[in-house]
Design a protein around this motif. Structure first.
Motif, PDB file in Angstrom:
ATOM      1  N   GLY A   1      63.402  23.456  48.191  1.00  0.00           N
ATOM      2  CA  GLY A   1      62.944  24.847  48.072  1.00  0.00           C
ATOM      3  C   GLY A   1      61.435  24.937  48.252  1.00  0.00           C
ATOM      4  O   GLY A   1      60.925  25.807  48.964  1.00  0.00           O
ATOM      5  N   GLU A   2      60.729  24.007  47.619  1.00  0.00           N
ATOM      6  CA  GLU A   2      59.269  24.001  47.733  1.00  0.00           C
ATOM      7  C   GLU A   2      58.848  23.708  49.179  1.00  0.00           C
ATOM      8  O   GLU A   2      57.984  24.397  49.731  1.00  0.00           O
ATOM      9  N   ALA A   3      59.490  22.709  49.794  1.00  0.00           N
ATOM     10  CA  ALA A   3      59.120  22.345  51.172  1.00  0.00           C
ATOM     11  C   ALA A   3      59.456  23.481  52.139  1.00  0.00           C
ATOM     12  O   ALA A   3      58.713  23.746  53.090  1.00  0.00           O
ATOM     13  N   LEU A   4      60.562  24.174  51.878  1.00  0.00           N
ATOM     14  CA  LEU A   4      60.951  25.294  52.744  1.00  0.00           C
ATOM     15  C   LEU A   4      59.900  26.407  52.687  1.00  0.00           C
ATOM     16  O   LEU A   4      59.434  26.891  53.730  1.00  0.00           O
ATOM     17  N   ILE A   5      59.535  26.812  51.486  1.00  0.00           N
ATOM     18  CA  ILE A   5      58.545  27.893  51.361  1.00  0.00           C
ATOM     19  C   ILE A   5      57.215  27.471  51.996  1.00  0.00           C
ATOM     20  O   ILE A   5      56.588  28.244  52.725  1.00  0.00           O
TER      21      ILE A   5
END
Ligand code: 4AD
Ligand code: MG
Length: 431
Positions: A238-242
């Motif tokens: 989720g962090e890498a996606l954002i």
């Protein structure tokens, strides 16, 4: 002559060009008209002199009012006084579609702009948001594909709830009732036994009775599900996606961010600095110590509490280990504390609320059935889903991201309704 975009014409910077677009502004006298033309790429001032063009060109230019469409051939020259630094000295002006009485004037109310959204889409404001939206969708696809995910689609008509019965939209379906999808999740979980890593971007539907600045009844949901993944894995995704999406917007949409007056400092921080991570219990402590807000353990965080929390940090906060009772039935119970689940919410900075909701999934069949019964559901209706735990169950996890929530924050919009071209809310279904 081939038509080129306004941006390309300005890049060329000299000589003859042919462009086409819509009238952004027009003024002039009986001998001279200044028509600012816009296309999807930019705006440019076109100068039409009665003496220098054919009678047909001049009549066309005279009839050209806001949002009329036209084709223009002329010489492009740098001009410091023109709005974008260039001007076209028109040789041939061809009015294509007249526009009489364009209904959007300056300083119009939000309500009127919403009623005229089909026309308001042409504004530089909406055009900038729509370009950023396009980048965001592209970047989500790009992230998951580079990480080796397959794109997988689930049905929109569904027979059960997944995120609570209160926000279901019933649909009359040949004498039965079915519901519009709140999430792909119950169909994604069976599919990871085939593809292991999957994602999709599709509409989700929530019968939200609240009129807030962050709820739509129809929104675009970017969801992912991964076999063998644990709670931390999906937080990392989720962090890498954002971060990937924000970096992409920062590189591709400088001009749009500038037009929206978006201060990009916080976007840079989100793109580069690690997100904050804290448990629900820690969040309660922080809210108590720093904001004097007292919340009874077990109560869900409300909008105002999420907002107070977000004001304390200049980045996303991943809140984990929520009380079981405030979260969906499928979230995995913590081994050490049966009162909390391996579920997380990503709280955006600047009071934009929850952008991602995710969890590790409960793998214990009996616990799942018990949770369903607790919620007043009949486990029989979930048999297809429960089969995932009967035949070769594996640890797995996933999340869903509200794409409009992310866009609203990236663009710092006052209301989520501008993050989607034609918003659907409790009180709006047109245009
Ligand atoms: O937190 P939610 O309800 O989680 C799920 O639906 C999970 N099944 C996702 C999953 O694990 N596959 O919704 C996920 C996200 C929220 O964090 C929020 O960003 C967005 O969907 N969302 C909405 N966006 C706009 N309008 C609404 N009414 C929304 N409801 C949820
Ligand atoms: Mg949620």
């Amino acid at each position: 002559m081939d038509f080129i975009s306004i941006k390309k014409a300005m890049k060329q910077g000299s000589g003859d060009v042919a462009i086409r677009g819509w009238c952004y502004r027009a003024r002039g006298s009986s001998k001279l008209r200044f028509i600012i033309l816009r296309d999807s790429t930019d705006i440019i001032q076109c100068v039409v002199e009665k003496e220098k063009v054919s009678e047909q060109s001049w009549t066309g230019a005279e009839k050209t009012d806001i949002e009329a469409s036209a084709e223009v051939i002329g010489e492009i020259v740098p001009d410091a006084r023109a709005p974008t630094g260039f001007e076209i000295k028109v040789k041939d002006f061809n009015l294509i579609g007249q526009s009489v009485g364009w209904p959007i004037q300056k300083d119009q109310s939000t309500e009127l702009l919403a009623d005229l959204k089909h026309l308001w889409l042409r504004s530089r404001y909406m055009t900038s948001i729509l370009k950023i939206r396009s980048t965001v969708f592209g970047a989500i696809n790009e992230y998951f594909r580079k990480e080796g995910f397959y794109e997988f689609q689930s049905p929109i008509f569904q027979a059960t709830q997944a995120e609570g019965g209160s926000t279901l939209f019933p649909v009359a379906y040949f004498g039965k009732t079915v519901y519009l999808a709140q999430t792909w999740q119950l169909y994604a979980e069976p599919a990871i036994f085939s593809l292991e890593k999957i994602y999709c971007i599709a509409p989700s539907f929530r019968a939200e009775k609240s009129k807030t600045s962050r709820h739509l009844t129809e929104y675009w949901h970017a969801e992912m599900e991964v076999a063998w993944a644990n709670f931390e894995d999906i937080q990392n995704h989720g962090e890498a996606l954002i971060k990937h999406v924000v970096r992409k917007v920062l590189t591709c949409n400088k001009e749009e961010l500038r037009l929206l007056n978006r201060d990009t400092k916080i976007l840079e921080t989100v793109a580069n600095a690690p997100f904050y991570r804290m448990t629900y219990s820690d969040a309660l402590r922080v809210l108590n110590e720093k904001c004097s807000i007292e919340i009874e353990w077990g109560k869900d965080l409300r909008t105002i509490e999420e907002d107070e929390l977000s004001k304390l940090y200049n980045n996303f906060i991943i809140v984990t280990h929520y009380p079981k009772l405030v979260k969906a039935f499928y979230m995995k119970e913590d081994d050490a504390n049966a009162d909390v689940v391996h579920g997380c919410d990503f709280i955006a900075p600047e009071c934009y609320g929850e952008v991602i909701g995710g969890s590790e999934r409960e793998s214990d069949l009996d616990k799942l059935k018990a949770r369903l019964i607790e919620m007043g559901e009949n486990p029989e209706h979930y048999n297809f889903y429960l089969d995932t735990r009967r035949y070769g169950s594996v640890p797995h996890a996933g999340f869903g991201m509200g794409v409009e929530r992310l866009i609203a924050w990236i663009c710092k919009l006052e209301n989520i309704k501008d993050a989607i071209p034609f918003p659907r809310t409790m009180i709006r279904t047109t245009p």
